[in-house]
Design an enzyme around this catalytic site. Structure first.
Site, short mmCIF file in Angstrom:
data_model
loop_
_atom_site.label_atom_id
_atom_site.label_comp_id
_atom_site.label_asym_id
_atom_site.label_seq_id
_atom_site.Cartn_x
_atom_site.Cartn_y
_atom_site.Cartn_z
CG HIS A 149 -1.76 1.20 1.36
ND1 HIS A 149 -2.66 1.58 0.39
CD2 HIS A 149 -1.82 2.15 2.32
CE1 HIS A 149 -3.24 2.70 0.76
NE2 HIS A 149 -2.76 3.07 1.92
CG ASP A 171 8.22 9.68 6.00
OD1 ASP A 171 7.22 10.39 6.25
OD2 ASP A 171 8.14 8.61 5.34
CB VAL A 172 7.11 12.24 11.58
CG1 VAL A 172 6.67 11.94 13.01
CG2 VAL A 172 8.16 13.34 11.55
N GLY A 173 6.81 8.72 11.45
CA GLY A 173 5.89 7.59 11.30
C GLY A 173 5.95 7.07 9.87
CB SER A 223 7.86 7.27 20.71
OG SER A 223 6.57 7.85 20.72
CG PHE A 224 5.19 9.74 16.10
CD1 PHE A 224 4.22 9.56 17.08
CD2 PHE A 224 5.01 9.12 14.86
CE1 PHE A 224 3.11 8.77 16.86
CE2 PHE A 224 3.90 8.32 14.63
CZ PHE A 224 2.94 8.14 15.63
CG HIS A 242 -5.69 8.53 9.35
ND1 HIS A 242 -6.35 7.86 8.34
CD2 HIS A 242 -4.50 7.89 9.48
CE1 HIS A 242 -5.60 6.89 7.88
NE2 HIS A 242 -4.47 6.88 8.54
C1 LIG Z 1 -0.64 3.97 9.07
S1 LIG Z 1 1.06 3.75 9.25
C2 LIG Z 1 1.72 4.89 8.03
C3 LIG Z 1 3.09 4.47 7.53
C4 LIG Z 1 3.61 5.31 6.35
N1 LIG Z 1 3.75 6.71 6.70
C5 LIG Z 1 2.70 5.13 5.16
O1 LIG Z 1 1.91 6.03 4.86
O2 LIG Z 1 2.80 4.08 4.52
C6 LIG Z 1 1.38 4.62 10.77
C7 LIG Z 1 2.80 4.47 11.26
O3 LIG Z 1 2.92 5.08 12.53
C8 LIG Z 1 3.86 4.31 13.26
N2 LIG Z 1 3.73 4.59 14.71
C9 LIG Z 1 2.75 4.25 15.55
N3 LIG Z 1 3.00 4.70 16.80
C10 LIG Z 1 4.18 5.34 16.73
C11 LIG Z 1 4.98 6.04 17.69
N4 LIG Z 1 4.60 6.17 18.96
N5 LIG Z 1 6.14 6.58 17.26
C12 LIG Z 1 6.56 6.46 15.96
N6 LIG Z 1 5.83 5.82 15.01
C13 LIG Z 1 4.67 5.27 15.39
C14 LIG Z 1 3.49 2.90 12.91
O4 LIG Z 1 4.51 1.98 13.23
C15 LIG Z 1 3.21 3.01 11.41
O5 LIG Z 1 4.35 2.77 10.64
#
Ligand SMILES: C[S@@+](CC[C@H](N)C(=O)[O-])C[C@H]1O[C@@H](n2cnc3c(N)ncnc32)[C@H](O)[C@@H]1O
Length: 357
Positions: A149, A171-173, A223-224, A242
């Site tokens: 995806h 790129d955060v997360g 963690s972000f 979201h």
């Molecule tokens: C829906 S995914 C989106 C991934 C990517 N940005 C994409 O669009 O394909 C959300 C991301 O947030 C990360 N995430 C969740 N909690 C987090 C945290 N506390 N700190 C950093 N990343 C986190 C998850 O591991 C996941 O990779």
């Protein structure tokens, strides 16, 4: 079909369950391999051939499988997508024993979510969604399943921003790194840093190394909700906000605002609630509620959480893949973060720790 019959079909809930049974038992793959009668299939998977035949006929009537001659089953374009190797990974998502099965359990608790206003995930599984994912080890993980995806839109979303002159993007997360890879392939002078939980970052490192781009990449597992690397030109949050309720969304954006400087841009990329594909958007909105207490937002709502975090001027652009691209700048009121600019990935990873919510 009369409206009553259509309603009855919709509420029976049997079609989604029969599809999950087909996926869990890998029926499409077994049929493709020549086990194409109920008896052959039942022998192959250790099942009751009579009941299996009844499930197959239920799915034949709905176009999932074909039955070119009595009791001989075949794939249709629908069941081709259920093959194990299909790029959609639909079969793994629908597997009742996998992470998708755990997500489905929360989906069935919509009434609880409506009563409480929150995700029922932790009360069902004992941990919040991302805590649960971090422990889950018995099938393809969330990062692996999401990978195709992320790859499907990574190139397209780079098209709406003037990247010339941009040197460093955080790129955060960022998940498994499809977007940083797409950016670095296109812009040879650009450096990216990816912040995500340790499993996702490890997968991203594998991807970026396989692409030969590791010299321009910094892995920042953590963690972000903790301080982010500071001083980058652009901070991207793609399909991240979201996942979170407004309070948490403000916390994450505040970390971006603290790390950003006067000239940085913070970009939120996700579908806004008034987008064209209302079926997909309303589905995702409820899925975010059910899994994470998150939500899809309007531009006004997104600007509201951004302003509470010290980010202003939310400007929206459309991408070719239905995601909205909203740029923000700092209002100049937030506290500066500790300077992480010159530090390498190992130092960052020690500092970030793991704060999984
Ligand atoms: C829906 S995914 C989106 C991934 C990517 N940005 C994409 O669009 O394909 C959300 C991301 O947030 C990360 N995430 C969740 N909690 C987090 C945290 N506390 N700190 C950093 N990343 C986190 C998850 O591991 C996941 O990779």
């Amino acid at each position: 079909m009369t409206p009553e019959a259509e309603f009855s079909e919709a509420v029976s809930g049997l079609a989604p369950i029969a599809l999950r049974t087909a996926a869990t038992l890998r029926l499409a793959d077994h049929i493709a391999a020549g086990h194409n009668t109920a008896t052959l299939l039942a022998d192959r998977i250790g099942a009751d051939s009579d009941v299996l035949g009844r499930v197959l006929r239920f799915l034949v009537v709905r176009g999932v499988f074909g039955e070119p001659e009595p009791d001989v089953f075949a794939l249709t374009p629908l069941s081709v997508t259920l093959l194990d190797g299909h790029p959609s990974k639909l079969c793994a998502w629908l597997d009742e024993g996998g992470i998708g099965g755990r997500m489905d359990t929360a989906t069935r608790a919509l009434t609880v979510a409506v009563r409480t206003g929150r995700s029922p995930y932790a009360s069902i599984h004992g941990d919040t969604f991302y805590q649960d994912l971090a422990k889950y080890r018995s099938g393809p993980d969330f990062n692996t399943l999401r990978q195709s995806h992320s790859e499907s839109f990574a190139d397209e979303i780079t098209a709406v921003f003037p990247w010339e002159g941009v040197q460093h993007v955080v790129d955060v997360g960022g998940g498994t790194g499809a977007f940083p890879e797409a950016l670095m392939r296109r812009y040879s002078g650009l450096h990216t840093t990816l912040v995500d939980l340790p499993d996702a970052v490890a997968a991203a490192v594998r991807r970026i190394t396989a692409a030969g781009l590791e010299k321009r990449f910094t892995a920042a597992p953590g963690s972000f909700f903790h301080p982010l690397p500071s001083g980058a030109d652009v901070y991207t949050l793609i399909n991240v906000l979201h996942n979170w309720n407004d309070d948490d969304a403000v916390r994450i954006l505040r970390r971006c605002a603290e790390a950003a400087d006067r000239n940085s841009t913070v970009v939120v990329v996700e579908r806004l609630i008034d987008g064209a594909d209302q079926r997909a958007i309303t589905t995702m909105d409820l899925r975010m509620l059910l899994l994470l207490s998150g939500k899809e937002r309007s531009l006004t709502q997104l600007r509201g959480v951004a302003e509470a975090a010290g980010l202003v001027h939310g400007q929206r652009s459309a991408t070719a893949v239905g995601l909205d691209w909203v740029t923000f700048h700092t209002s100049g009121t937030q506290q500066p973060a500790a300077d992480n600019r010159a530090r390498g990935p190992s130092v960052l990873s020690q500092e970030f720790g793991s704060d999984i919510r």
